[in-house]
Design an enzyme around this catalytic site. Structure first.
Site, mmCIF file in Angstrom:
data_model
loop_
_atom_site.group_PDB
_atom_site.id
_atom_site.type_symbol
_atom_site.label_atom_id
_atom_site.label_comp_id
_atom_site.label_asym_id
_atom_site.label_seq_id
_atom_site.Cartn_x
_atom_site.Cartn_y
_atom_site.Cartn_z
ATOM 1 N N GLY A 118 6.563 -2.329 10.770
ATOM 2 C CA GLY A 118 5.709 -3.372 10.446
ATOM 3 C C GLY A 118 5.273 -4.008 11.799
ATOM 4 C CB SER A 124 9.963 8.121 2.877
ATOM 5 O OG SER A 124 10.832 9.070 3.361
ATOM 6 C CE1 TYR A 139 14.302 3.870 2.773
ATOM 7 C CE2 TYR A 139 13.682 6.155 2.538
ATOM 8 C CZ TYR A 139 13.586 4.942 3.241
ATOM 9 O OH TYR A 139 12.609 4.805 4.327
ATOM 10 N N GLY A 152 7.430 -7.198 6.343
ATOM 11 C CA GLY A 152 8.424 -6.698 7.212
ATOM 12 C C GLY A 152 7.785 -6.689 8.517
ATOM 13 N N GLY A 199 9.981 -3.220 13.899
ATOM 14 C CA GLY A 199 9.859 -1.739 13.551
ATOM 15 C C GLY A 199 8.494 -1.321 13.228
#
Length: 327
Positions: A50, A171, A204, A44, A48
């Site tokens: 990444g 997260s 998520y 990724g 962002g």
């Protein structure tokens, strides 16, 4: 009833602590390490956190391989111009396809002598597809299953490194996950569900919890190879994922949206913990969870060895690990 109350209190305490860390700590890495001679893969890495992680690693002389589902040529060129490090390349990796993950891993093994750093950063917050070509939940596969398989397939080049690091992305939502031993069969790889914000959040949360779990379990299994594994919480970051997932869901609630804007940081800020764990000499606690470059508490469910064992075994089956690939 009492158990539920205690559970909610524990969740509230960890989220308040998370917020305190956000505003009361300096989230920048103090790592001074030179990374010349090292090779890193950042999934990724096209945008962002990444892309910011790839930029930070390249700025220290690291050879960086951007692995993304889209062509990352523009990001590669931008990183080279920004860091003056021309050792940045890009390769296609579609984590929603187990076939693509295996193809990418074969390419790495055939062309790379070693891998020193693997940053499993790629993730999505929303999707228009409930199921992948492999019959797996799309969000779970992109956010967790794909990284789980990729890490297994890259063990050999990681073993070749003298000080390999693997980083999984967590997260603050891991504390809200309701994934438990008694509902693994129902919501771990849910494939029949309505695409709405509630289910998106639930999946998520589960995927991010599993990433923290994976870091913990990989660390134990890879310790004998001197491969350190961590999970990193980038915090709330103003990125594409934030805009399409967090931002859109509360944009019409002005108060909540304002708070989220105050909490959310830049991609560069969010990449600091990834960079710190990949480069610093100080984080020796393999298997631990980090936020703002500091060790942070894990969800209590990860103390349940049976739960972790069942998730690991179920994932091995879902990603179709071969006997010789298992750890």
């Amino acid at each position: 009833m009492l158990t539920d109350v205690i559970c909610y209190i524990c969740i509230a305490y960890k989220l308040i602590k998370w917020l305190a860390y956000r505003f009361l700590t300096n989230g920048d890495s103090d790592s001074m390490s030179c990374l010349m001679g090292k090779t890193a893969i950042v999934t990724g890495g096209n945008s962002g956190v990444g892309c910011a992680t790839a930029t930070l690693l390249a700025s220290r002389g690291c050879r960086v391989i951007i692995a993304d589902v889209v062509d990352a040529e523009e990001s590669k060129i931008a990183i080279i111009e920004q860091t003056n490090n021309n050792q940045v390349t890009s390769k296609i990796l579609d984590l929603s396809s187990l076939k693509s993950v295996r193809k990418f891993a074969r390419n790495i093994i055939e062309n790379e002598e070693k891998i020193d750093i693997l940053v499993n950063n790629a993730g999505i917050g929303t999707t228009s597809k409930t199921i992948t070509e492999d019959g797996l939940n799309t969000m779970m596969q992109v956010n967790f299953f794909g990284a789980f398989l990729l890490t297994h397939l890259l063990i050999e080049p990681l073993k070749t490194s003298k000080d390999a690091r693997v980083i999984f992305t967590g997260s603050c939502m891991v504390y809200l996950s309701r994934l438990r031993l008694d509902n693994i069969k129902d919501i771990f790889n849910i494939t029949e569900y309505e695409l709405n914000i509630y289910n998106s959040y639930m999946i998520y949360q589960n995927a991010k919890l599993c990433n923290v779990l994976a870091a913990q379990e990989f660390a134990e299994r890879l310790q004998k190879y001197n491969i350190r594994v961590y999970s990193a919480d980038p915090g709330m970051v103003r990125s594409k994922l934030y805009n399409c997932f967090i931002g859109e869901s509360i944009r019409n609630v002005s108060f909540l949206f304002l708070i989220s804007q105050l909490i959310a940081g830049s991609s560069l800020n969010g990449a600091q913990t990834n960079f710190h764990l990949a480069s610093s000499r100080s984080p020796r606690e393999s298997g631990q969870h980090f936020y703002r470059c500091r060790r942070f508490c894990k969800p209590k469910i990860l103390e349940d060895k049976q739960f972790c064992k069942e998730i690991w075994k179920a994932t091995e089956v879902l990603v179709k690990l071969k006997p010789e690939e298992k750890l």
